[in-house]
Write a protein that holds these residues in place. Structure first.
Motif, PDB file in Angstrom:
ATOM      1  N   LEU A 119       0.807  -1.218   0.000  1.00  0.00           N
ATOM      2  CA  LEU A 119       0.000   0.000   0.000  1.00  0.00           C
ATOM      3  C   LEU A 119       0.843   1.271   0.000  1.00  0.00           C
ATOM      4  CD1 LEU A 119      -2.553  -1.114   2.748  1.00  0.00           C
ATOM      5  CD2 LEU A 119      -3.046  -0.881   0.306  1.00  0.00           C
ATOM      6  N   GLU A 120       2.141   1.131   0.289  1.00  0.00           N
ATOM      7  CA  GLU A 120       3.027   2.285   0.492  1.00  0.00           C
ATOM      8  C   GLU A 120       2.438   3.206   1.571  1.00  0.00           C
ATOM      9  OE1 GLU A 120       4.358   4.202  -3.045  1.00  0.00           O
ATOM     10  OE2 GLU A 120       4.988   2.340  -4.000  1.00  0.00           O
ATOM     11  N   TYR A 121       2.042   2.569   2.670  1.00  0.00           N
ATOM     12  CA  TYR A 121       1.442   3.289   3.796  1.00  0.00           C
ATOM     13  C   TYR A 121       1.881   2.599   5.078  1.00  0.00           C
ATOM     14  CZ  TYR A 121      -2.024   5.112   7.075  1.00  0.00           C
ATOM     15  OH  TYR A 121      -2.631   5.706   8.164  1.00  0.00           O
ATOM     16  N   GLU A 122       2.389   3.379   6.030  1.00  0.00           N
ATOM     17  CA  GLU A 122       2.772   2.835   7.315  1.00  0.00           C
ATOM     18  C   GLU A 122       1.722   3.204   8.351  1.00  0.00           C
ATOM     19  OE1 GLU A 122       6.655   4.168   8.348  1.00  0.00           O
ATOM     20  OE2 GLU A 122       7.631   3.168   6.661  1.00  0.00           O
ATOM     21  N   ALA A 123       1.288   2.212   9.121  1.00  0.00           N
ATOM     22  CA  ALA A 123       0.285   2.438  10.147  1.00  0.00           C
ATOM     23  C   ALA A 123       0.737   3.584  11.055  1.00  0.00           C
ATOM     24  CB  ALA A 123       0.065   1.186  10.959  1.00  0.00           C
ATOM     25  N   ARG A 124      -0.175   4.498  11.358  1.00  0.00           N
ATOM     26  CA  ARG A 124       0.172   5.656  12.142  1.00  0.00           C
ATOM     27  C   ARG A 124      -0.719   5.757  13.379  1.00  0.00           C
ATOM     28  NH1 ARG A 124      -3.521  10.202  10.532  1.00  0.00           N
ATOM     29  NH2 ARG A 124      -2.234  11.469  11.896  1.00  0.00           N
ATOM     30  N   GLY A 125      -0.221   6.534  14.345  1.00  0.00           N
ATOM     31  CA  GLY A 125      -1.012   6.759  15.547  1.00  0.00           C
ATOM     32  C   GLY A 125      -0.863   5.646  16.562  1.00  0.00           C
ATOM     33  N   THR A 126      -1.458   5.890  17.725  1.00  0.00           N
ATOM     34  CA  THR A 126      -1.369   4.956  18.830  1.00  0.00           C
ATOM     35  C   THR A 126      -2.515   3.959  18.798  1.00  0.00           C
ATOM     36  OG1 THR A 126      -0.346   6.648  20.217  1.00  0.00           O
ATOM     37  CG2 THR A 126      -1.351   4.774  21.355  1.00  0.00           C
ATOM     38  N   VAL A 127      -2.220   2.694  19.087  1.00  0.00           N
ATOM     39  CA  VAL A 127      -3.249   1.692  19.305  1.00  0.00           C
ATOM     40  C   VAL A 127      -3.361   1.438  20.802  1.00  0.00           C
ATOM     41  CG1 VAL A 127      -3.982  -0.683  18.892  1.00  0.00           C
ATOM     42  CG2 VAL A 127      -2.830   0.596  17.067  1.00  0.00           C
ATOM     43  N   TRP A 128      -4.506   1.740  21.367  1.00  0.00           N
ATOM     44  CA  TRP A 128      -4.765   1.484  22.789  1.00  0.00           C
ATOM     45  C   TRP A 128      -5.363   0.080  22.908  1.00  0.00           C
ATOM     46  CZ3 TRP A 128      -8.560  -0.161  25.952  1.00  0.00           C
ATOM     47  CH2 TRP A 128      -8.438   0.097  27.329  1.00  0.00           C
ATOM     48  N   THR A 129      -4.794  -0.733  23.785  1.00  0.00           N
ATOM     49  CA  THR A 129      -5.326  -2.081  23.989  1.00  0.00           C
ATOM     50  C   THR A 129      -5.663  -2.275  25.461  1.00  0.00           C
ATOM     51  OG1 THR A 129      -3.108  -3.006  24.305  1.00  0.00           O
ATOM     52  CG2 THR A 129      -4.016  -3.050  22.079  1.00  0.00           C
ATOM     53  N   SER A 130      -6.715  -3.044  25.687  1.00  0.00           N
ATOM     54  CA  SER A 130      -7.149  -3.297  27.051  1.00  0.00           C
ATOM     55  C   SER A 130      -6.304  -4.389  27.690  1.00  0.00           C
ATOM     56  CB  SER A 130      -8.621  -3.704  27.078  1.00  0.00           C
ATOM     57  OG  SER A 130      -8.821  -4.858  26.296  1.00  0.00           O
TER      58      SER A 130
END
Length: 246
Positions: free
Chosen positions: A235-246
């Protein structure tokens, strides 16, 4: 494997080589023979994904998760089956910016592992979209009834507000589009300021483009890190932002 063009398959195989360090021609040979560098093909049951359509749904909200999840089977031995569904059965819907889409499959969350709910139209209360679906009530009731062990409800942008109307987010960590966050809190959601919020069988994401990050996270969770890395390269896209997990 989902139906793909020859060009799309070649692109995916090349991306697999980039992501894993294996030359593209080697990746292609492994794909052709069904071999992997570590193990035999995965024989588990398919990952079944349903993406919900409704009148006024946002185009990018539905397209980004659909494409990421549908393309994920290029990077895993597990089959991935992704379908558009609509509550009122097979039908054509008109999306927020006029795109006409066909949902060819009936509403059947009992046959899904992931049910993905996009948003759309939240700022236009009188037009088709999330507000209209909330007023109508049928979709929130169906989403509430869909809950069962083994099913993950995932939503992005103002699609989260459909889950809120269904009572799904009450008392649970979640997020939505920034313009709907105050409504989410007022309705009992426990807002987390994260791009994606994973609370087990409830996974939510922020506005519009976060559908890419939601889907990449679900791929990573369900299919593994290598599948997510392969998709990012393709995709030429890197996942961005924070993933909050319980």
């Amino acid at each position: 494997m989902n139906r793909r063009t020859v060009l799309r398959t070649a692109t995916a195989l090349g991306a697999a080589g980039i992501a894993t360090g294996i030359p593209a021609h080697t990746a292609a040979a492994a794909h052709a023979t069904g071999a992997t560098s570590a193990s035999k093909p995965d024989r588990r049951s398919p990952l079944r994904v349903q993406v919900v359509l409704f009148q006024g749904v946002e185009e990018l909200d539905l397209a980004a998760p659909y494409e990421v999840l549908a393309a994920s089977d290029h990077f895993t031995d597990r089959d991935v089956d992704v379908r558009y569904v609509a509550l009122d059965g097979p039908r054509t819907i008109t999306a927020a910016f006029g795109t006409r889409l066909r949902a060819d499959h009936r509403w059947a969350p009992e046959k899904a592992d992931l049910l993905v709910v996009p948003g759309g139209g939240y700022a236009r209360r009188e037009d088709p979209g999330v507000w209209a679906e909330i007023r109508r009530g049928a979709l929130p009731r169906a989403l509430a009834a869909a809950q069962r062990p083994g099913l993950t409800l995932a939503a992005l942008c103002t699609g989260v507000m459909l889950l809120s109307a269904a009572g799904v987010t009450r008392g649970r960590p979640c997020t939505t589009h920034h313009r709907a966050q105050s409504d989410l809190v007022e309705q009992g959601g426990v807002l987390k300021k994260a791009r994606v919020v994973d609370d087990g069988d409830l996974v939510t994401a922020g506005g519009v483009t976060s559908g890419l990050d939601l889907a990449l996270w679900l791929v990573r969770r369900e299919l593994g890190v290598d599948a997510a890395l392969g998709l990012e390269s393709m995709l030429e896209y890197e996942a961005r932002g924070t993933v909050w997990t319980s």
